[in-house]
Design a protein around this motif. Sequence first.
Motif, mmCIF file in Angstrom:
data_model
loop_
_atom_site.group_PDB
_atom_site.id
_atom_site.type_symbol
_atom_site.label_atom_id
_atom_site.label_comp_id
_atom_site.label_asym_id
_atom_site.label_seq_id
_atom_site.Cartn_x
_atom_site.Cartn_y
_atom_site.Cartn_z
ATOM 1 N N ARG A 120 111.226 35.192 74.990
ATOM 2 C CA ARG A 120 112.656 35.264 74.664
ATOM 3 C C ARG A 120 113.473 35.781 75.859
ATOM 4 O O ARG A 120 114.608 35.363 76.079
ATOM 5 N N LEU A 153 114.570 32.929 78.079
ATOM 6 C CA LEU A 153 115.442 31.883 77.537
ATOM 7 C C LEU A 153 116.807 31.902 78.215
ATOM 8 O O LEU A 153 117.409 32.959 78.404
ATOM 9 N N GLU A 200 120.683 30.684 77.826
ATOM 10 C CA GLU A 200 121.624 30.275 76.791
ATOM 11 C C GLU A 200 122.692 29.329 77.342
ATOM 12 O O GLU A 200 122.953 28.285 76.765
ATOM 13 N N TYR A 253 120.575 26.059 73.256
ATOM 14 C CA TYR A 253 120.108 27.316 72.667
ATOM 15 C C TYR A 253 120.627 27.512 71.227
ATOM 16 O O TYR A 253 119.844 27.713 70.303
ATOM 17 N N LEU A 266 118.099 29.049 68.294
ATOM 18 C CA LEU A 266 117.363 30.095 69.010
ATOM 19 C C LEU A 266 118.086 31.439 69.019
ATOM 20 O O LEU A 266 117.505 32.436 69.440
ATOM 21 N N TRP A 290 112.074 33.691 65.549
ATOM 22 C CA TRP A 290 111.117 32.772 66.148
ATOM 23 C C TRP A 290 109.987 33.569 66.804
ATOM 24 O O TRP A 290 110.223 34.565 67.461
ATOM 25 N N ASP A 293 106.887 34.188 69.574
ATOM 26 C CA ASP A 293 106.775 33.907 71.009
ATOM 27 C C ASP A 293 106.258 32.490 71.241
ATOM 28 O O ASP A 293 106.741 31.764 72.109
ATOM 29 N N GLU A 343 106.566 29.896 69.302
ATOM 30 C CA GLU A 343 107.620 28.930 68.974
ATOM 31 C C GLU A 343 108.676 28.875 70.075
ATOM 32 O O GLU A 343 109.171 27.789 70.411
ATOM 33 N N VAL A 344 109.026 30.014 70.651
ATOM 34 C CA VAL A 344 109.995 30.038 71.749
ATOM 35 C C VAL A 344 109.444 29.235 72.931
ATOM 36 O O VAL A 344 110.164 28.446 73.546
ATOM 37 N N PHE A 374 109.820 25.557 72.295
ATOM 38 C CA PHE A 374 111.178 25.090 72.572
ATOM 39 C C PHE A 374 111.395 24.896 74.073
ATOM 40 O O PHE A 374 111.993 23.909 74.499
#
Length: 135
Positions: free
Chosen positions: A55, A58, A60, A65, A70, A75, A77, A79-80, A83
Amino acid sequence: MSVTIYHNPHCGTSRNTLAMIQASGEDPAVIEYLKNPPTRARLEALIEAMGISPRDLLREKGTPYRELGLDRPDWSDSEVVDFMLAHPILINRPIVETPKGTRLCRPSELVLDLLENPVSSFTKEDGEVVAYDPG
């Protein structure tokens, strides 16, 4: 010294970071990660080497995002990372790897601590002057 930068040439911070690396006498391996995204194993290794959570990597701004949901904190880790693999633009940049460490270089001058012979002064694209004292 072996230097690798995960780079987006359309990003000013990434361009400044690359220029600082080159001004310090290094010829880095440049990976345009939007054209050549990392594998899951590579992305997870970079995240681990930086000592951050997925995260924390990530991006934005200028990404899907919010559209992908997101901004929800639930979510996992894994799943992040999913993405980011599906939408590499979500991977914040630039990431620099050297024998001295791996780091998300935002702001760009954070790269200087990772270099063998960092420049003592550098002028960014916007005219900001960075003075470096390894002190």
